[in-house]
Design a protein around this motif. Structure first.
Motif, PDB file in Angstrom:
ATOM      1  N   SER A 239       0.843  -1.195   0.000  1.00  0.00           N
ATOM      2  CA  SER A 239       0.000   0.000   0.000  1.00  0.00           C
ATOM      3  C   SER A 239       0.880   1.248   0.000  1.00  0.00           C
ATOM      4  O   SER A 239       2.084   1.167   0.256  1.00  0.00           O
ATOM      5  CB  SER A 239      -0.885   0.014   1.243  1.00  0.00           C
ATOM      6  N   PRO A 240       0.293   2.414  -0.279  1.00  0.00           N
ATOM      7  CA  PRO A 240       1.085   3.647  -0.238  1.00  0.00           C
ATOM      8  C   PRO A 240       1.762   3.892   1.110  1.00  0.00           C
ATOM      9  O   PRO A 240       2.799   4.544   1.173  1.00  0.00           O
ATOM     10  CB  PRO A 240       0.045   4.735  -0.542  1.00  0.00           C
ATOM     11  N   LEU A 241       1.193   3.353   2.184  1.00  0.00           N
ATOM     12  CA  LEU A 241       1.775   3.538   3.510  1.00  0.00           C
ATOM     13  C   LEU A 241       2.947   2.598   3.770  1.00  0.00           C
ATOM     14  O   LEU A 241       3.718   2.815   4.707  1.00  0.00           O
ATOM     15  CB  LEU A 241       0.715   3.325   4.590  1.00  0.00           C
ATOM     16  N   GLN A 242       3.099   1.563   2.931  1.00  0.00           N
ATOM     17  CA  GLN A 242       4.144   0.561   3.139  1.00  0.00           C
ATOM     18  C   GLN A 242       5.323   0.721   2.187  1.00  0.00           C
ATOM     19  O   GLN A 242       6.309   0.008   2.312  1.00  0.00           O
ATOM     20  CB  GLN A 242       3.554  -0.844   2.962  1.00  0.00           C
ATOM     21  N   GLN A 243       5.244   1.656   1.253  1.00  0.00           N
ATOM     22  CA  GLN A 243       6.292   1.824   0.254  1.00  0.00           C
ATOM     23  C   GLN A 243       7.575   2.370   0.892  1.00  0.00           C
ATOM     24  O   GLN A 243       7.539   2.934   1.986  1.00  0.00           O
ATOM     25  CB  GLN A 243       5.811   2.770  -0.844  1.00  0.00           C
ATOM     26  N   PRO A 244       8.717   2.188   0.231  1.00  0.00           N
ATOM     27  CA  PRO A 244       9.974   2.717   0.793  1.00  0.00           C
ATOM     28  C   PRO A 244       9.887   4.196   1.152  1.00  0.00           C
ATOM     29  O   PRO A 244      10.420   4.622   2.172  1.00  0.00           O
ATOM     30  CB  PRO A 244      10.983   2.473  -0.334  1.00  0.00           C
ATOM     31  N   ILE A 245       9.220   4.976   0.299  1.00  0.00           N
ATOM     32  CA  ILE A 245       8.892   6.360   0.634  1.00  0.00           C
ATOM     33  C   ILE A 245       7.378   6.486   0.625  1.00  0.00           C
ATOM     34  O   ILE A 245       6.710   5.989  -0.285  1.00  0.00           O
ATOM     35  CB  ILE A 245       9.516   7.354  -0.363  1.00  0.00           C
ATOM     36  N   THR A 246       6.827   7.120   1.629  1.00  0.00           N
ATOM     37  CA  THR A 246       5.383   7.326   1.702  1.00  0.00           C
ATOM     38  C   THR A 246       5.072   8.809   1.741  1.00  0.00           C
ATOM     39  O   THR A 246       5.876   9.618   2.217  1.00  0.00           O
ATOM     40  CB  THR A 246       4.785   6.633   2.946  1.00  0.00           C
ATOM     41  N   ALA A 247       3.898   9.145   1.224  1.00  0.00           N
ATOM     42  CA  ALA A 247       3.427  10.534   1.287  1.00  0.00           C
ATOM     43  C   ALA A 247       2.616  10.797   2.554  1.00  0.00           C
ATOM     44  O   ALA A 247       2.235  11.946   2.816  1.00  0.00           O
ATOM     45  CB  ALA A 247       2.567  10.864   0.064  1.00  0.00           C
ATOM     46  N   LEU A 248       2.364   9.750   3.339  1.00  0.00           N
ATOM     47  CA  LEU A 248       1.570   9.935   4.553  1.00  0.00           C
ATOM     48  C   LEU A 248       2.279  10.884   5.510  1.00  0.00           C
ATOM     49  O   LEU A 248       3.419  10.641   5.901  1.00  0.00           O
ATOM     50  CB  LEU A 248       1.343   8.599   5.255  1.00  0.00           C
ATOM     51  N   PRO A 249       1.627  11.964   5.926  1.00  0.00           N
ATOM     52  CA  PRO A 249       2.290  12.885   6.852  1.00  0.00           C
ATOM     53  C   PRO A 249       2.111  12.476   8.301  1.00  0.00           C
ATOM     54  O   PRO A 249       1.127  11.831   8.671  1.00  0.00           O
ATOM     55  CB  PRO A 249       1.559  14.205   6.587  1.00  0.00           C
ATOM     56  N   GLU A 250       3.070  12.848   9.107  1.00  0.00           N
ATOM     57  CA  GLU A 250       2.871  12.855  10.551  1.00  0.00           C
ATOM     58  C   GLU A 250       2.078  14.120  10.871  1.00  0.00           C
ATOM     59  O   GLU A 250       2.377  15.194  10.345  1.00  0.00           O
ATOM     60  CB  GLU A 250       4.211  12.899  11.263  1.00  0.00           C
ATOM     61  N   VAL A 251       1.056  13.999  11.715  1.00  0.00           N
ATOM     62  CA  VAL A 251       0.245  15.165  12.087  1.00  0.00           C
ATOM     63  C   VAL A 251       0.324  15.364  13.596  1.00  0.00           C
ATOM     64  O   VAL A 251       0.088  14.430  14.364  1.00  0.00           O
ATOM     65  CB  VAL A 251      -1.229  15.010  11.653  1.00  0.00           C
ATOM     66  N   ARG A 252       0.697  16.557  14.006  1.00  0.00           N
ATOM     67  CA  ARG A 252       0.750  16.913  15.425  1.00  0.00           C
ATOM     68  C   ARG A 252      -0.126  18.132  15.672  1.00  0.00           C
ATOM     69  O   ARG A 252      -0.314  18.981  14.797  1.00  0.00           O
ATOM     70  CB  ARG A 252       2.175  17.242  15.860  1.00  0.00           C
ATOM     71  N   THR A 253      -0.646  18.216  16.887  1.00  0.00           N
ATOM     72  CA  THR A 253      -1.452  19.369  17.274  1.00  0.00           C
ATOM     73  C   THR A 253      -0.879  19.997  18.545  1.00  0.00           C
ATOM     74  O   THR A 253      -0.262  19.319  19.365  1.00  0.00           O
ATOM     75  CB  THR A 253      -2.916  18.980  17.519  1.00  0.00           C
ATOM     76  N   GLU A 254      -1.076  21.277  18.658  1.00  0.00           N
ATOM     77  CA  GLU A 254      -0.603  22.021  19.837  1.00  0.00           C
ATOM     78  C   GLU A 254      -1.574  23.166  20.081  1.00  0.00           C
ATOM     79  O   GLU A 254      -2.095  23.772  19.138  1.00  0.00           O
ATOM     80  CB  GLU A 254       0.800  22.567  19.584  1.00  0.00           C
ATOM     81  N   ASP A 255      -1.830  23.468  21.343  1.00  0.00           N
ATOM     82  CA  ASP A 255      -2.723  24.572  21.681  1.00  0.00           C
ATOM     83  C   ASP A 255      -1.978  25.898  21.651  1.00  0.00           C
ATOM     84  O   ASP A 255      -0.796  25.976  21.994  1.00  0.00           O
ATOM     85  CB  ASP A 255      -3.333  24.372  23.069  1.00  0.00           C
ATOM     86  N   ILE A 256      -2.684  26.936  21.241  1.00  0.00           N
ATOM     87  CA  ILE A 256      -2.171  28.301  21.345  1.00  0.00           C
ATOM     88  C   ILE A 256      -2.550  28.818  22.727  1.00  0.00           C
ATOM     89  O   ILE A 256      -3.719  29.086  22.997  1.00  0.00           O
ATOM     90  CB  ILE A 256      -2.755  29.209  20.248  1.00  0.00           C
ATOM     91  N   THR A 257      -1.592  28.910  23.597  1.00  0.00           N
ATOM     92  CA  THR A 257      -1.820  29.381  24.961  1.00  0.00           C
ATOM     93  C   THR A 257      -1.201  30.763  25.135  1.00  0.00           C
ATOM     94  O   THR A 257      -0.599  31.308  24.213  1.00  0.00           O
ATOM     95  CB  THR A 257      -1.216  28.389  25.969  1.00  0.00           C
ATOM     96  N   HIS A 258      -1.320  31.314  26.344  1.00  0.00           N
ATOM     97  CA  HIS A 258      -0.864  32.681  26.584  1.00  0.00           C
ATOM     98  C   HIS A 258       0.628  32.858  26.345  1.00  0.00           C
ATOM     99  O   HIS A 258       1.091  33.964  26.053  1.00  0.00           O
ATOM    100  CB  HIS A 258      -1.202  33.093  28.017  1.00  0.00           C
ATOM    101  N   ASP A 259       1.408  31.775  26.452  1.00  0.00           N
ATOM    102  CA  ASP A 259       2.852  31.882  26.286  1.00  0.00           C
ATOM    103  C   ASP A 259       3.330  31.459  24.896  1.00  0.00           C
ATOM    104  O   ASP A 259       4.524  31.359  24.636  1.00  0.00           O
ATOM    105  CB  ASP A 259       3.579  31.069  27.355  1.00  0.00           C
ATOM    106  N   ALA A 260       2.386  31.202  23.974  1.00  0.00           N
ATOM    107  CA  ALA A 260       2.745  30.881  22.592  1.00  0.00           C
ATOM    108  C   ALA A 260       3.051  32.178  21.851  1.00  0.00           C
ATOM    109  O   ALA A 260       2.224  33.097  21.822  1.00  0.00           O
ATOM    110  CB  ALA A 260       1.618  30.120  21.913  1.00  0.00           C
TER     111      ALA A 260
END
Length: 360
Positions: A239-260
């Motif tokens: 599958s596209p996720l198993q290929q030597p190179i994949t286009a699947l991104p890592e996705v991270r989330t972070e909150d915008i807080t008062h110190d951002a």
């Protein structure tokens, strides 16, 4: 990889703002013989969800794929059925969708106009020649961008949330209270999880002196996730996720807080020259001088191209938050529980002591 003896230091810079944030981006060709980076900023990608979009695309093998993605990825994302209620899923599926789009003949015509290598030049000539054949003649063969691609690191700002999707080795860093927080992984072939996938697909991770002692896939490409690069995505039965190179991104989330404070979104041409902390400190120093974000972006490029490692194309984007939530309130001061009027510390003194403590 071809390099110039004197860098091209002309900068392409743009900036903008809305009620929540301001941004600037600047790009420089540098010592490379052509410019393969691309970027996109859309302050108001979607009014209903109040979403802003920012992306940096670092091309290799030519500028075709990076330019194509900068033009289309945010639009594909906006059209995705999950965009409104599940942006993480929408980002993942849109990255994978871009590979499928680039395999179509409609995309091929656009990609060959961007050019940048012999493959696209030959395909452009083949299209031109086919116009003079009979209508039933066979069309020129097309397999997608087999020998070029791009990394993609994109940011969505929605409400008080930062959502970062990354495939490749561009990087997004948040400055929170003057400290850097990496919001993406540099996906190199020797990252443990990436190595497992690459080797399971029948390829190997190599490090040779002839190729700069840099981890590569079969002494070739030096990243493990990208858009395009179809020659690394053709293992039958995977599958596209198993290929030597994949286009699947890592996705991270972070909150915008008062110190951002701000985000730095940049290609590896910047991160080759600066650590995360150095970049944050650099931006903070210039912000203290009350100069524009555009000025700071250009100052970063000027600094990086002057360093020994500053040999790549360079793109840097700054995103500064105008409105952040207030800090959480201090816990209420509770007087001693004795209930007697002769308490040693009166309520007023207790309140002052708590306030003093909060400033230390």
């Amino acid at each position: 990889m071809a390099a110039l003896s004197v860098p091209v230091t002309a900068m392409a810079t743009e900036s903008g703002e809305n009620g929540r944030l301001s941004y600037a981006v600047s790009a420089m060709q540098g010592y490379r013989d052509n410019m393969e980076d691309a970027h996109k900023a859309v302050l108001n990608l979607d009014a209903v969800t109040a979403t802003s979009f920012f992306g940096v695309y670092d091309g290799h093998g030519g500028p075709a794929v990076s330019k194509y993605c900068a033009k289309h990825l945010h639009n594909e994302l906006r059209k995705h059925a999950d965009f409104g209620h599940d942006p993480i899923a929408a980002l993942q599926r849109t990255f994978l969708r871009m590979d499928e789009k680039m395999k179509t003949r409609k995309a091929a015509k656009e990609l060959c106009e961007y050019g940048g290598n012999e493959y696209w030049e030959n395909y452009k000539k083949a299209i031109h020649s086919s116009r003079f054949r009979f209508c039933w003649a066979e069309k020129p063969p097309y397999d997608g961008p087999i020998s070029d691609g791009c990394t993609a690191c994109v940011v969505l700002i929605r409400g008080n949330h930062i959502i970062v999707a990354n495939a490749g080795d561009s990087r997004c860093v948040l400055s929170r209270n003057d400290h850097p927080i990496a919001l993406s992984t540099d996906f190199k072939p020797d990252v443990p999880g990436e190595r497992v996938r690459i080797e399971s697909a029948g390829r190997s991770v190599t490090v040779t002196e002839a190729r700069g002692n840099i981890p590569r896939i079969d002494e070739g490409i030096a990243i493990s996730r990208s858009l395009g690069d179809m020659t690394y995505k053709d293992v039958e039965g995977l599958s596209p996720l198993q290929q030597p190179i994949t286009a699947l991104p890592e996705v991270r989330t972070e909150d915008i807080t008062h110190d951002a404070q701000f985000l730095i979104l940049a290609c590896d041409g910047i991160w080759d020259c600066m650590t995360n902390q150095q970049a944050v400190d650099f931006v903070r120093m210039y912000l203290a001088s009350d100069v524009s974000l555009a000025y700071i972006c250009e100052a970063i490029l000027t600094h990086c191209v002057a360093t020994p490692r500053g040999r790549d194309n360079m793109t840097v984007m700054l995103i500064r938050f105008k409105i952040t939530p207030p800090p959480p309130p201090l816990p209420p001061t509770i007087p001693p529980a004795s209930g007697h009027s002769d308490d040693k510390v009166p309520p007023a003194a207790t309140t002052t002591e708590a306030g003093s403590s909060s400033r230390s």
